[in-house]
Write a protein that holds these residues in place. Structure first.
Motif, PDB file in Angstrom:
ATOM      1  N   LEU A  87       0.826  -1.205   0.000  1.00 48.86           N
ATOM      2  CA  LEU A  87       0.000   0.000   0.000  1.00 48.86           C
ATOM      3  C   LEU A  87       0.859   1.253   0.000  1.00 48.86           C
ATOM      4  O   LEU A  87       1.788   1.376   0.801  1.00 48.86           O
ATOM      5  CB  LEU A  87      -0.902   0.007   1.238  1.00 48.86           C
ATOM      6  N   VAL A  88       0.533   2.174  -0.897  1.00 50.62           N
ATOM      7  CA  VAL A  88       1.175   3.484  -0.929  1.00 50.62           C
ATOM      8  C   VAL A  88       0.164   4.506  -0.423  1.00 50.62           C
ATOM      9  O   VAL A  88      -0.962   4.569  -0.912  1.00 50.62           O
ATOM     10  CB  VAL A  88       1.625   3.872  -2.350  1.00 50.62           C
ATOM     11  N   ILE A  89       0.566   5.288   0.569  1.00 50.58           N
ATOM     12  CA  ILE A  89      -0.275   6.368   1.088  1.00 50.58           C
ATOM     13  C   ILE A  89       0.487   7.673   0.887  1.00 50.58           C
ATOM     14  O   ILE A  89       1.564   7.854   1.462  1.00 50.58           O
ATOM     15  CB  ILE A  89      -0.569   6.193   2.590  1.00 50.58           C
ATOM     16  N   PHE A  90      -0.044   8.551   0.052  1.00 48.89           N
ATOM     17  CA  PHE A  90       0.615   9.849  -0.098  1.00 48.89           C
ATOM     18  C   PHE A  90      -0.258  10.928   0.529  1.00 48.89           C
ATOM     19  O   PHE A  90      -1.436  11.042   0.252  1.00 48.89           O
ATOM     20  CB  PHE A  90       0.970  10.152  -1.557  1.00 48.89           C
ATOM     21  N   VAL A 121      -2.965   2.265  -3.994  1.00 47.51           N
ATOM     22  CA  VAL A 121      -2.526   3.643  -3.776  1.00 47.51           C
ATOM     23  C   VAL A 121      -3.704   4.472  -3.285  1.00 47.51           C
ATOM     24  O   VAL A 121      -4.791   4.414  -3.867  1.00 47.51           O
ATOM     25  CB  VAL A 121      -1.973   4.280  -5.076  1.00 47.51           C
ATOM     26  N   ILE A 122      -3.498   5.247  -2.214  1.00 51.57           N
ATOM     27  CA  ILE A 122      -4.520   6.175  -1.749  1.00 51.57           C
ATOM     28  C   ILE A 122      -3.869   7.510  -1.420  1.00 51.57           C
ATOM     29  O   ILE A 122      -2.707   7.571  -1.030  1.00 51.57           O
ATOM     30  CB  ILE A 122      -5.278   5.658  -0.504  1.00 51.57           C
ATOM     31  N   GLY A 123      -4.630   8.586  -1.610  1.00 49.47           N
ATOM     32  CA  GLY A 123      -4.165   9.915  -1.239  1.00 49.47           C
ATOM     33  C   GLY A 123      -4.948  10.386  -0.025  1.00 49.47           C
ATOM     34  O   GLY A 123      -6.125  10.067   0.109  1.00 49.47           O
ATOM     35  N   VAL A 124      -4.303  11.137   0.851  1.00 46.65           N
ATOM     36  CA  VAL A 124      -4.952  11.593   2.081  1.00 46.65           C
ATOM     37  C   VAL A 124      -4.637  13.062   2.333  1.00 46.65           C
ATOM     38  O   VAL A 124      -3.487  13.493   2.218  1.00 46.65           O
ATOM     39  CB  VAL A 124      -4.473  10.780   3.305  1.00 46.65           C
ATOM     40  N   SER A 125      -5.672  13.823   2.687  1.00 49.07           N
ATOM     41  CA  SER A 125      -5.485  15.210   3.118  1.00 49.07           C
ATOM     42  C   SER A 125      -6.574  15.540   4.127  1.00 49.07           C
ATOM     43  O   SER A 125      -7.458  14.722   4.387  1.00 49.07           O
ATOM     44  CB  SER A 125      -5.546  16.177   1.931  1.00 49.07           C
TER      45      SER A 125
END
Length: 209
Positions: A87-90, A121-125
């Protein structure tokens, strides 16, 4: 530099590929988004915060902190849902700003390659769901965009901390990427990420696991 490059909006070339905008110093300030209440003033200077990774206790080899948060379409995404996969979390400062747009487009461009390597892959803000949904739709992003308005996940992964811009100090999202292995442990941490070429570097690291 031509006028076209200075424009903030994304462009689409003849092949249909979206080209992300370049990032100026002013636009970086917009991404950082300092909070006036947290900024340093001439009267008093805030006590320096420890490095984000140290504050969170997040180190390579440690278990990835669990999370369960909504994505841009309202569905919940949790670490347990992604168990058994890399898992990639950016983590990115703000949806829709130039640097974050370029980063999200780059990870979307490589989505098929990540999937082929068995990597999600997920993006987080900290943006609200409505902003995440607008961000996804405007740039045709295929990766899930997680909304962490309470900053629980951001803090757990060391992606929330002290920043400085133009002499002011404030708290905000630190551009950080984390690679989790199939066993649910932190394999790599990228801090103070530079967007150019970053997604490709993360893909190479995921393939090597």
């Amino acid at each position: 530099m031509s006028k076209k490059i200075r424009k903030k909006s994304s462009k689409t070339d003849s092949s249909g590929t979206v080209r992300a905008p370049t990032v100026s110093h002013t636009e970086r300030a917009r991404e950082a988004g300092p909070s006036p209440s947290l900024a340093a003033t001439g009267k008093s200077k805030p006590r320096p915060a420890p490095p984000a990774s140290q504050a969170a206790g997040l180190v390579e080899g440690s278990p990835a902190p669990p999370f369960s948060l909504p994505r841009e379409d309202g569905a919940l995404v949790s670490l347990a849902d992604l168990a058994g996969r890399k898992l990639v979390i950016f983590f990115y400062p703000r949806a829709g700003t130039p640097g974050c747009t370029r980063e999200a487009i780059d990870f979307t461009r490589l989505a098929t390659d990540f999937a082929a390597s068995g990597t999600a892959v997920i993006g987080v803000s900290a943006d609200p769901l409505k902003a995440q949904q607008s961000f996804r739709n405007k740039h045709k992003l295929s990766i899930p965009l997680i909304s962490d308005e309470k900053r629980d996940m951001l803090e757990a992964y060391g992606a929330w901390g002290e920043k400085s811009m133009y002499g002011k100090t404030f708290l905000g999202v630190l551009r950080t990427t984390v690679l989790v292995d199939e066993a649910g442990r932190i394999a790599r941490i990228w801090c103070k990420v530079k967007v150019e070429g970053h997604a490709d570097e993360v893909l190479s690291a995921a393939r090597e696991l």
